[in-house]
Design a protein around this motif. Structure first.
Motif, mmCIF file in Angstrom:
data_model
loop_
_atom_site.group_PDB
_atom_site.id
_atom_site.type_symbol
_atom_site.label_atom_id
_atom_site.label_comp_id
_atom_site.label_asym_id
_atom_site.label_seq_id
_atom_site.Cartn_x
_atom_site.Cartn_y
_atom_site.Cartn_z
ATOM 1 N N ARG A 1 0.807 -1.221 0.000
ATOM 2 C CA ARG A 1 0.000 0.000 0.000
ATOM 3 C C ARG A 1 0.842 1.272 0.000
ATOM 4 N NH1 ARG A 1 -4.943 -0.791 -1.941
ATOM 5 N NH2 ARG A 1 -5.679 -2.837 -1.258
ATOM 6 N N SER A 2 2.111 1.144 0.332
ATOM 7 C CA SER A 2 2.965 2.330 0.340
ATOM 8 C C SER A 2 3.424 2.719 -1.064
ATOM 9 C CB SER A 2 4.187 2.095 1.232
ATOM 10 O OG SER A 2 5.006 1.074 0.690
ATOM 11 N N VAL A 3 3.206 1.827 -2.038
ATOM 12 C CA VAL A 3 3.627 2.080 -3.413
ATOM 13 C C VAL A 3 2.602 2.955 -4.120
ATOM 14 C CG1 VAL A 3 4.051 1.010 -5.666
ATOM 15 C CG2 VAL A 3 4.943 -0.053 -3.588
ATOM 16 N N ILE A 4 3.079 3.930 -4.854
ATOM 17 C CA ILE A 4 2.214 4.759 -5.698
ATOM 18 C C ILE A 4 2.561 4.456 -7.147
ATOM 19 C CG2 ILE A 4 1.567 7.103 -6.363
ATOM 20 C CD1 ILE A 4 2.248 8.015 -3.563
ATOM 21 N N THR A 5 1.614 3.898 -7.865
ATOM 22 C CA THR A 5 1.855 3.515 -9.251
ATOM 23 C C THR A 5 0.633 3.837 -10.102
ATOM 24 O OG1 THR A 5 2.423 1.672 -10.751
ATOM 25 C CG2 THR A 5 1.063 1.143 -8.837
ATOM 26 N N ARG A 6 0.867 4.118 -11.348
ATOM 27 C CA ARG A 6 -0.226 4.390 -12.291
ATOM 28 C C ARG A 6 0.130 3.797 -13.642
ATOM 29 N NH1 ARG A 6 1.247 9.190 -15.338
ATOM 30 N NH2 ARG A 6 3.209 10.015 -14.517
ATOM 31 N N PHE A 7 -0.892 3.410 -14.365
ATOM 32 C CA PHE A 7 -0.738 2.860 -15.710
ATOM 33 C C PHE A 7 -1.365 3.863 -16.665
ATOM 34 C CE2 PHE A 7 -2.304 0.004 -19.175
ATOM 35 C CZ PHE A 7 -1.070 -0.456 -19.601
ATOM 36 N N GLN A 8 -0.582 4.358 -17.621
ATOM 37 C CA GLN A 8 -1.040 5.476 -18.445
ATOM 38 C C GLN A 8 -0.897 5.160 -19.923
ATOM 39 O OE1 GLN A 8 1.397 9.028 -18.457
ATOM 40 N NE2 GLN A 8 -0.371 10.364 -18.618
ATOM 41 N N LEU A 9 -1.844 5.648 -20.703
ATOM 42 C CA LEU A 9 -1.772 5.587 -22.164
ATOM 43 C C LEU A 9 -1.344 6.959 -22.653
ATOM 44 C CD1 LEU A 9 -2.270 4.003 -24.792
ATOM 45 C CD2 LEU A 9 -4.641 4.781 -24.723
ATOM 46 N N SER A 10 -0.131 7.045 -23.211
ATOM 47 C CA SER A 10 0.412 8.346 -23.610
ATOM 48 C C SER A 10 -0.268 8.858 -24.866
ATOM 49 C CB SER A 10 1.922 8.237 -23.854
ATOM 50 O OG SER A 10 2.179 7.556 -25.076
ATOM 51 N N GLU A 11 -0.062 10.155 -25.129
ATOM 52 C CA GLU A 11 -0.676 10.762 -26.319
ATOM 53 C C GLU A 11 -0.151 10.162 -27.608
ATOM 54 O OE1 GLU A 11 2.412 13.798 -24.708
ATOM 55 O OE2 GLU A 11 0.863 12.482 -23.889
ATOM 56 N N SER A 12 1.029 9.507 -27.576
ATOM 57 C CA SER A 12 1.589 8.871 -28.770
ATOM 58 C C SER A 12 1.205 7.393 -28.874
ATOM 59 C CB SER A 12 3.115 9.008 -28.772
ATOM 60 O OG SER A 12 3.677 8.396 -27.621
ATOM 61 N N GLY A 13 0.375 6.909 -27.937
ATOM 62 C CA GLY A 13 -0.114 5.551 -28.048
ATOM 63 C C GLY A 13 0.755 4.505 -27.392
ATOM 64 N N VAL A 14 1.574 4.891 -26.416
ATOM 65 C CA VAL A 14 2.408 3.922 -25.700
ATOM 66 C C VAL A 14 1.785 3.685 -24.330
ATOM 67 C CG1 VAL A 14 4.687 3.429 -24.756
ATOM 68 C CG2 VAL A 14 4.477 4.696 -26.904
ATOM 69 N N ALA A 15 1.464 2.420 -24.028
ATOM 70 C CA ALA A 15 0.915 2.057 -22.724
ATOM 71 C C ALA A 15 2.084 1.790 -21.782
ATOM 72 C CB ALA A 15 0.020 0.838 -22.846
ATOM 73 N N GLN A 16 2.131 2.491 -20.656
ATOM 74 C CA GLN A 16 3.316 2.446 -19.818
ATOM 75 C C GLN A 16 2.946 2.593 -18.345
ATOM 76 O OE1 GLN A 16 5.527 5.598 -21.662
ATOM 77 N NE2 GLN A 16 3.826 7.025 -21.513
ATOM 78 N N ARG A 17 3.751 1.952 -17.499
ATOM 79 C CA ARG A 17 3.514 2.027 -16.053
ATOM 80 C C ARG A 17 4.617 2.850 -15.397
ATOM 81 N NH1 ARG A 17 0.539 -0.159 -12.402
ATOM 82 N NH2 ARG A 17 -0.393 -1.647 -13.855
ATOM 83 N N PHE A 18 4.198 3.686 -14.432
ATOM 84 C CA PHE A 18 5.128 4.503 -13.674
ATOM 85 C C PHE A 18 4.999 4.181 -12.187
ATOM 86 C CE2 PHE A 18 4.155 6.913 -17.483
ATOM 87 C CZ PHE A 18 5.404 7.310 -17.920
ATOM 88 N N VAL A 19 6.105 4.271 -11.465
ATOM 89 C CA VAL A 19 6.127 4.116 -10.010
ATOM 90 C C VAL A 19 6.784 5.361 -9.422
ATOM 91 C CG1 VAL A 19 7.015 2.767 -8.077
ATOM 92 C CG2 VAL A 19 6.211 1.592 -10.131
ATOM 93 N N TRP A 20 6.185 5.913 -8.392
ATOM 94 C CA TRP A 20 6.703 7.130 -7.775
ATOM 95 C C TRP A 20 7.892 6.797 -6.881
ATOM 96 C CZ3 TRP A 20 6.901 12.054 -8.435
ATOM 97 C CH2 TRP A 20 7.269 12.909 -7.402
ATOM 98 N N ASN A 21 9.014 7.481 -7.135
ATOM 99 C CA ASN A 21 10.220 7.345 -6.324
ATOM 100 C C ASN A 21 10.224 8.504 -5.333
ATOM 101 O OD1 ASN A 21 12.902 7.480 -5.300
ATOM 102 N ND2 ASN A 21 13.655 6.362 -7.086
#
Length: 815
Positions: free
Chosen positions: A249-269
């Motif tokens: 639960r301490s992890v902050i992550t999101r899965f995003q579809l970029s404007e150029s069409g790349v599906a990508q996951r980010f994790v907050w450092n």
């Protein structure tokens, strides 16, 4: 990826009601949120906030949800993304029937929740999950923002279909970083046939993940089990959806579809206060949907990216020879269902598109075979769920498309219908293979006997492996190789017994470890792996080349160690490790402004010119790539890894080999195809690196929303249209000198031209980079198209080349 917005603040005209123990803000029909400046936000109490914002200080205003304590603000949901407020005066209110309304200053409805039922005592809340909900009087959620994703998928969101409501939840990209309006790309979980994730550009399919197999998606290379989150596909009569939930639960992550069409996951450092890229869905050119046509398999690790499945042949051999693969392959022998067909097992592949499929979770694999055999329209079958053995049955009807080679990963097994005669041919092959194995065993036994006899001799002469250099022109050269020989115990102590904490990486030679000598000097130790394809010859090559070559842009060899079966090389330690680890990392690449990138380009060019022209021995590196460029504390580049290099004397500038070595994506066409290498082969590799440094993108796996070209093809297209500046990575644009950038791109394209005689020498490259004189027109690159022909070119290779940081290929026979 992050959206840089100007944010206004919301006021609540009455006292907020504390409804649940999380100190969660609520909104009831007696409360109104007005858009004014300087007041408090409505908050989930922990992670998220709701408010008004305007992108890039435009005159368009939106209501959205963003992370509360993350700067710059990262918006994860927008209510009125396609209907912005015309000015800064607006009201968000909850009406007594239970509808959320966003009203303009003129009381025009900009956006609403469209709840048809009349609710008693409705309440709106922003939950800790980031979900904006409307509840009725007994706490039942009647509307939630999670049912209407924008470009971001948060933990707990669902992508898929709710059959009870007839509603589909899917992601839609933003138009661009400054406009959250719906863009062209969508990402959804498609249950048609059998569930798989699908990325579309408008109505055109760009990517399909392959079917869900109980552990993951069949073609999902980067989506692996991890300790951050769990993911899966849920299938019931009421709904089908893909989702993920946090394990920590301490992890902050999101899965995003970029404007150029790349599906990508980010994790907050949190330590670095930045978003780190965790993975992308699309990895390389083989992730483009149906890139090899029916019954064709895509392999991103080979020069010719598409191949027909075993016992299939190209449907149109002429087009296939031109590397036009869309028409795919057909069976080498036609089916005859009435006379009886057979099923051949294919392993280690991404399963085909399941749009035309049928499944039954209760059937065994044997029963699946029986069902498919009885139906002449059934072309293949496989297990539905491999999480607990082989369970369930999945059948395919029609052509099998969107297949790729997943080796060396596990891939999946599928059984494909073939003519009965193929089975007889297979039996003959089994007999031949058995005989070959018997002969092979005998030969292996003989070779083991011989090697046993030689082992003692080799152990006594271990140091001579390095000093007995038969490649040297005379005996005096041996004396010049007086590098320190490190004792094994010293290296073991320096690396803490080769601790995994000290491991820097691994290549074709073996792992590399960081160490510290007793006097405090930092070193990098390259330790030959027992399973390495590279051996004594490469070890000798490394010592010959490095020991006799001294240049500020070549890595410095400090010594060597040969003791028993251990063979190691000791180098100076490079603080910033290899170029690829910074260049292709979304966060670390920010360290590379344009002056640094240009300095790296020039440094590599000078080092390569020294190897080709100014050194005592002419050296052809043969494995020049971003991962073999090391960076010191000041980001100065140093060429490394000379295990595959070849040395020449006199006027020799190249040679021919039946053993093609190097890394695909950087290898020149004449070398990869015919085994012809020369100094111009290194020039080609340098050109690829230049374009990668400018763009921040790998040649291999380059994806663009407007076409299917690789990086070389994209750079060539922009050059032809006088738009080269568009190639520059955004983080380097602010600091770039436009003339230097366009000149570097031009020089890079000159280096990657199809024919070696057209490419400049490295001395010419250094001169062209350092002055402003006129440059010759570049001709089309080698290996430069994706799977389509550029403009009027009709004979250009359409290979999707690649420049991944992969283990070097060193045992490929040239054709």
């Amino acid at each position: 990826m992050e959206l840089y917005y100007s944010f206004a603040i919301i006021t609540i005209t009455n006292v907020l009601l504390l409804l649940i123990t999380h100190a969660m803000d609520t909104l009831n029909p007696s409360h109104t949120l007005r858009h004014t400046t300087g007041d408090t936000l409505i908050s989930s109490g922990g992670t998220f906030e709701l408010g008004f914002f305007n992108p890039d200080n435009s005159n368009k205003w939106y209501v959205g949800v963003w992370y509360k304590r993350i700067a710059p603000k990262t918006v994860v949901w927008v209510a009125n993304r396609d209907n912005p407020l015309p000015d800064s005066s607006a009201t968000l209110t909850l009406t007594p029937p239970g509808r959320l309304l966003l009203l303009s200053a003129a009381n025009a409805t900009i956006w609403s929740t469209n709840i048809s039922n009349i609710l008693h005592n409705p309440v709106a809340q922003l939950l800790d999950s980031g979900n904006l909900v409307v509840r009725d009087g007994i706490g039942l959620i009647v509307w939630q923002s999670f049912d209407f994703p924008t470009d971001t998928l948060l933990p707990g969101m669902k992508l898929g279909w709710n059959y009870a409501t007839g509603r589909e939840a899917y992601m839609t990209s933003a138009k661009n970083g400054g406009d959250p309006a719906s863009g062209d790309f969508t990402f959804r979980c498609d249950p048609t046939g059998y569930p798989q994730n699908v990325l579309k550009n408008g109505g055109s399919v760009q990517y399909k993940s392959g079917p869900w197999n109980g552990l993951g998606f069949s073609g999902g290379q980067n989506l692996k089990r991890n300790n951050l989150f769990k993911f899966g596909v849920v299938m019931t009569k009421a709904e089908v959806y893909y989702h993920y939930e946090l394990l920590n639960r301490s992890v902050i992550t999101r899965f995003q579809l970029s404007e150029s069409g790349v599906a990508q996951r980010f994790v907050w450092n949190d330590e670095k206060q930045e978003w780190a890229m965790y993975h992308t869905v699309q990895v390389d050119g083989c992730d483009m949907y149906n890139s090899c046509g029916a019954h064709g398999s895509c392999n991103a690790d080979v020069v010719l990216g598409c191949a027909c499945l075993e016992r299939f042949v190209p449907k149109d051999p002429v087009e296939w020879s031109r590397q036009e693969w869309r028409n795919g392959c057909v069976r080498s022998k036609p089916l005859n269902c009435k006379s009886g067909d057979v099923f051949l097992k294919y392993s280690g592949i991404k399963l085909p598109d399941t749009q035309l499929s049928w499944f039954n979770a209760s059937l065994s694999l044997r029963e699946c075979n029986q069902v498919c055999s009885k139906n002449c329209s059934c072309m293949a079958y496989a297990s539905l769920d491999i999480s607990r053995g082989q369970n369930g049955c999945l059948l395919w009807f029609g052509d099998l498309v969107n297949i790729r080679d997943m080796s060396p990963g596990p891939g999946h097994d599928i059984y494909i219908r073939l003519a009965a005669s193929e089975s007889r041919g297979k039996k003959r092959q089994v007999v031949i293979v058995t005989l070959c194995l018997m002969v092979g065993v005998i030969l292996v036994c003989l070779s083991l006997l011989l090697s046993f006899q030689m082992r003692k001799r080799m152990n006594h002469q271990s140091s001579e492996i390095v000093l007995g250099l038969d490649d040297q022109p005379d005996e005096s050269d041996n004396k010049e190789l007086e590098l320190p020989q490190f004792d094994l115990s010293i290296i073991v102590k320096a690396t803490n017994d080769f601790s995994m904490d000290n491991k820097l990486g691994e290549g074709g030679f073996g792992p590399v470890y960081k160490g510290v000598l007793d006097e405090g000097q930092e070193i990098a130790v390259k330790r030959m792996s027992k399973t390495s394809h590279q051996g004594v010859d490469e070890f000798k090559n490394e010592v010959i080349c490095i020991a006799k070559l001294q240049h500020r842009n070549l890595v410095k060899l400090l010594g060597w160690c040969v003791q028993g079966t251990e063979k190691m090389l000791v180098y100076e330690y490079m603080t910033n490790k290899s170029l690829d680890l910074i260049l292709f990392n979304p966060t670390r690449s920010l360290l590379l402004d344009w002056p640094r990138r240009f300095n790296i380009i020039n440094g590599i060019a000078r080092g390569l010119m020294y190897l080709h022209q100014d050194s005592r021995l002419r050296v052809i590196h043969r494995d020049l790539k971003a991962s073999n460029i090391l960076l010191d504390c000041d980001m100065n580049p140093k060429i490394s890894d000379f295990g595959l290099a070849r040395t020449f004397g006199g006027n020799e500038t190249g040679g021919n080999t039946s053993r093609v070595v190097g890394t695909y994506g950087y290898m020149s066409p004449e070398y990869a195809v015919d085994g012809m290498f020369s100094v111009k082969s290194d020039v080609f590799s340098f050109g690829v690196i230049v374009l990668e440094i400018v763009s921040g993108k790998r040649n291999r796996g380059f994806v663009h929303s407007d076409h299917r070209l690789n990086l070389l093809g994209h750079a060539w297209m922009l050059y032809e249209e006088d738009r080269s500046i568009e190639l520059v990575e955004p983080c380097a644009k602010k600091s770039c000198d436009i003339s230097e950038v366009t000149r570097s791109i031009h020089v890079g394209l000159l280096c990657v031209q199809q024919h070696p005689e057209d490419r400049p020498s490295m001395s010419s490259v250094v001169m062209m980079l350092s002055n402003g004189g006129a440059l010759p027109e570049a001709k089309h690159p080698g290996f430069f198209t994706g799977r389509e022909i550029l403009k009027s070119e009709t004979s250009v290779s359409t290979t999707t080349s690649s420049s991944t940081n992969a283990i070097t290929i060193s045992l490929v026979e040239a054709r």
